[in-house]
Design a protein around this motif. Structure first.
Motif, PDB file in Angstrom:
ATOM      1  N   ASP A   1       6.934  -4.356   7.647  1.00 43.48           N
ATOM      2  CA  ASP A   1       6.382  -3.140   7.068  1.00 43.48           C
ATOM      3  C   ASP A   1       5.177  -2.664   7.871  1.00 43.48           C
ATOM      4  O   ASP A   1       4.435  -3.478   8.439  1.00 43.48           O
ATOM      5  CB  ASP A   1       5.947  -3.396   5.620  1.00 43.48           C
ATOM      6  N   PRO A   2       4.942  -1.363   7.909  1.00 46.94           N
ATOM      7  CA  PRO A   2       3.754  -0.837   8.597  1.00 46.94           C
ATOM      8  C   PRO A   2       2.473  -1.377   7.979  1.00 46.94           C
ATOM      9  O   PRO A   2       2.428  -1.766   6.808  1.00 46.94           O
ATOM     10  CB  PRO A   2       3.873   0.677   8.396  1.00 46.94           C
ATOM     11  N   THR A   3       1.422  -1.410   8.776  1.00 47.23           N
ATOM     12  CA  THR A   3       0.111  -1.850   8.303  1.00 47.23           C
ATOM     13  C   THR A   3      -0.379  -0.898   7.212  1.00 47.23           C
ATOM     14  O   THR A   3      -0.390   0.327   7.409  1.00 47.23           O
ATOM     15  CB  THR A   3      -0.887  -1.876   9.477  1.00 47.23           C
ATOM     16  N   PRO A   4      -0.779  -1.428   6.055  1.00 50.92           N
ATOM     17  CA  PRO A   4      -1.069  -0.542   4.912  1.00 50.92           C
ATOM     18  C   PRO A   4      -2.383   0.227   5.011  1.00 50.92           C
ATOM     19  O   PRO A   4      -2.484   1.340   4.478  1.00 50.92           O
ATOM     20  CB  PRO A   4      -1.095  -1.505   3.723  1.00 50.92           C
ATOM     21  N   ASP A   5      -3.402  -0.338   5.671  1.00 54.65           N
ATOM     22  CA  ASP A   5      -4.728   0.284   5.644  1.00 54.65           C
ATOM     23  C   ASP A   5      -5.237   0.561   7.059  1.00 54.65           C
ATOM     24  O   ASP A   5      -4.988  -0.218   7.987  1.00 54.65           O
ATOM     25  CB  ASP A   5      -5.730  -0.631   4.933  1.00 54.65           C
ATOM     26  N   PRO A   6      -5.971   1.650   7.245  1.00 56.55           N
ATOM     27  CA  PRO A   6      -6.572   1.931   8.546  1.00 56.55           C
ATOM     28  C   PRO A   6      -7.517   0.802   8.961  1.00 56.55           C
ATOM     29  O   PRO A   6      -8.387   0.405   8.173  1.00 56.55           O
ATOM     30  CB  PRO A   6      -7.337   3.245   8.315  1.00 56.55           C
ATOM     31  N   PRO A   7      -7.356   0.255  10.154  1.00 55.22           N
ATOM     32  CA  PRO A   7      -8.169  -0.892  10.563  1.00 55.22           C
ATOM     33  C   PRO A   7      -9.540  -0.493  11.111  1.00 55.22           C
ATOM     34  O   PRO A   7      -9.733   0.608  11.620  1.00 55.22           O
ATOM     35  CB  PRO A   7      -7.320  -1.536  11.665  1.00 55.22           C
TER      36      PRO A   7
ATOM     37  N   SER B   1       5.650  -0.776  17.860  1.00 56.34           N
ATOM     38  CA  SER B   1       6.957  -0.604  17.214  1.00 56.34           C
ATOM     39  C   SER B   1       6.874  -0.688  15.692  1.00 56.34           C
ATOM     40  O   SER B   1       7.728  -0.149  14.987  1.00 56.34           O
ATOM     41  CB  SER B   1       7.945  -1.655  17.732  1.00 56.34           C
ATOM     42  N   ILE B   2       5.852  -1.355  15.172  1.00 53.64           N
ATOM     43  CA  ILE B   2       5.683  -1.487  13.729  1.00 53.64           C
ATOM     44  C   ILE B   2       4.918  -0.295  13.164  1.00 53.64           C
ATOM     45  O   ILE B   2       5.227   0.216  12.087  1.00 53.64           O
ATOM     46  CB  ILE B   2       4.950  -2.798  13.388  1.00 53.64           C
ATOM     47  N   ASP B   3       3.910   0.136  13.887  1.00 53.28           N
ATOM     48  CA  ASP B   3       3.032   1.229  13.450  1.00 53.28           C
ATOM     49  C   ASP B   3       3.050   2.345  14.486  1.00 53.28           C
ATOM     50  O   ASP B   3       2.255   2.345  15.427  1.00 53.28           O
ATOM     51  CB  ASP B   3       1.594   0.722  13.274  1.00 53.28           C
ATOM     52  N   PRO B   4       3.944   3.324  14.336  1.00 50.66           N
ATOM     53  CA  PRO B   4       4.008   4.402  15.334  1.00 50.66           C
ATOM     54  C   PRO B   4       2.711   5.192  15.459  1.00 50.66           C
ATOM     55  O   PRO B   4       2.370   5.656  16.546  1.00 50.66           O
ATOM     56  CB  PRO B   4       5.146   5.284  14.821  1.00 50.66           C
ATOM     57  N   ALA B   5       1.979   5.359  14.361  1.00 50.60           N
ATOM     58  CA  ALA B   5       0.719   6.105  14.394  1.00 50.60           C
ATOM     59  C   ALA B   5      -0.169   5.620  13.256  1.00 50.60           C
ATOM     60  O   ALA B   5      -0.217   6.226  12.180  1.00 50.60           O
ATOM     61  CB  ALA B   5       0.963   7.604  14.298  1.00 50.60           C
ATOM     62  N   LEU B   6      -0.876   4.528  13.487  1.00 50.10           N
ATOM     63  CA  LEU B   6      -1.738   3.929  12.474  1.00 50.10           C
ATOM     64  C   LEU B   6      -3.154   4.481  12.635  1.00 50.10           C
ATOM     65  O   LEU B   6      -3.814   4.229  13.647  1.00 50.10           O
ATOM     66  CB  LEU B   6      -1.748   2.406  12.638  1.00 50.10           C
ATOM     67  N   PRO B   7      -3.647   5.256  11.662  1.00 51.84           N
ATOM     68  CA  PRO B   7      -4.999   5.809  11.787  1.00 51.84           C
ATOM     69  C   PRO B   7      -6.048   4.699  11.857  1.00 51.84           C
ATOM     70  O   PRO B   7      -5.951   3.684  11.170  1.00 51.84           O
ATOM     71  CB  PRO B   7      -5.167   6.634  10.513  1.00 51.84           C
ATOM     72  N   VAL B   8      -7.036   4.896  12.692  1.00 50.53           N
ATOM     73  CA  VAL B   8      -8.139   3.945  12.842  1.00 50.53           C
ATOM     74  C   VAL B   8      -9.284   4.384  11.941  1.00 50.53           C
ATOM     75  O   VAL B   8      -9.662   5.560  11.932  1.00 50.53           O
ATOM     76  CB  VAL B   8      -8.603   3.883  14.317  1.00 50.53           C
TER      77      VAL B   8
END
Length: 280
Positions: A123-129, A239-246
């Protein structure tokens, strides 16, 4: 139970070339220390950027072993892995290595073996790191090689310091990449990718193709740590998070906080969808 003594998921298994692996011999563990790999998320039997994964396996193997991996060979093994799985939604990692090191060390090209690890979809990372900037320059950065110790080490150090992961910069103070992600920034000039020695990630290449296809301006330029606050948003991509906000990036000079930016989020999402997934 798997060979680490942990309970496996429904789909978890190892496949060496075209055969399932029931027991991992010490020789196999030693052999896989020199090699490279690629990781992909499979959904409904399809992979976005599959052609790029196959190209990576071929070109990197040619460099490391003197012989490439033809696409039809890799695809035949991937199809066998899909047939063995209980689902068409999977995470797959393909390691290329050789047990013929004596030949390789003598300068004789060898055909690499492929160890395919199949696990449940991630699953994609749930929270902005929240990222901690760390000086680190990847060795042989154009290869996704098995020398991942620094990535894990600096990621762990960031965790111990209260952050979610490490963001790397080079000795000149320019951003490069994160531990398992590429990074891009959004601003008035569109999407910016750091100009530095980085691993050319498959999702990064896919997004760049999608941005071009959708007419969004995209550039690769130096991103000094001192310029982080000039961007509206930052995104990690793999591949897991195509666009994970920072959420934030902390440097010795202070912390840059990023707020949600719907405009750039929509642009990147559209770029990702513009490149259709390919059937294995």
């Amino acid at each position: 139970m798997d060979w680490f003594g942990q309970t496996r998921g429904v789909t978890d298994f190892l496949q060496l070339n075209d055969a399932p692996v029931e027991f991992v011999e010490p020789e196999l563990l030693r052999a896989t220390s020199y090699g490279h790999f690629t990781s992909m998320q499979v959904r409904s039997g399809r992979v976005r950027g599959l052609d790029l994964h196959l190209e990576r396996l071929d070109h990197s193997s040619l460099e490391l072993f003197g012989q490439g991996v033809p696409a039809d060979r890799a695809l035949s093994y991937l199809r066998l892995a899909l047939d063995r799985a209980d689902s068409a939604d999977l995470s797959i990692r393909v390691n290329a290595f050789t047990r013929e090191r004596a030949k390789l060390d003598a300068g004789i090209p060898v055909s690499p073996e492929l160890l395919i690890t199949v696990t449940d979809p991630l699953d994609p990372t749930p929270d902005p790191p929240r990222l901690l900037a760390v000086e680190h320059e990847r060795v042989v950065p154009h290869l996704k090689h098995t020398g991942t110790f620094p990535l894990v080490y600096f990621g762990r150090q960031a965790h111990l310091a209260g952050y979610d992961d490490a963001l790397f910069h080079n000795r000149a103070g320019n951003v490069s990449e994160a531990s398992i992600w590429n990074i891009c920034f959004a601003g008035r000039d569109g999407i910016v990718w750091p100009e530095a020695e980085v691993l050319p990630g498959i999702t990064m290449l896919t997004l760049q193709a999608g941005l071009a296809a959708t007419g969004v301006r995209s550039a690769t330029v130096p991103v000094p740590l001192t310029d982080l606050a000039s961007y509206d948003a930052a995104y990690l991509t793999n591949s897991i998070d195509p666009a994970l906000p920072v959420a934030s990036i902390t440097t010795p000079a202070g912390t840059t906080e990023y707020r949600t930016d719907p405009a750039s989020t929509a642009l990147i999402a559209a770029a990702f969808e513009a490149v259709p997934p390919q059937q294995i």
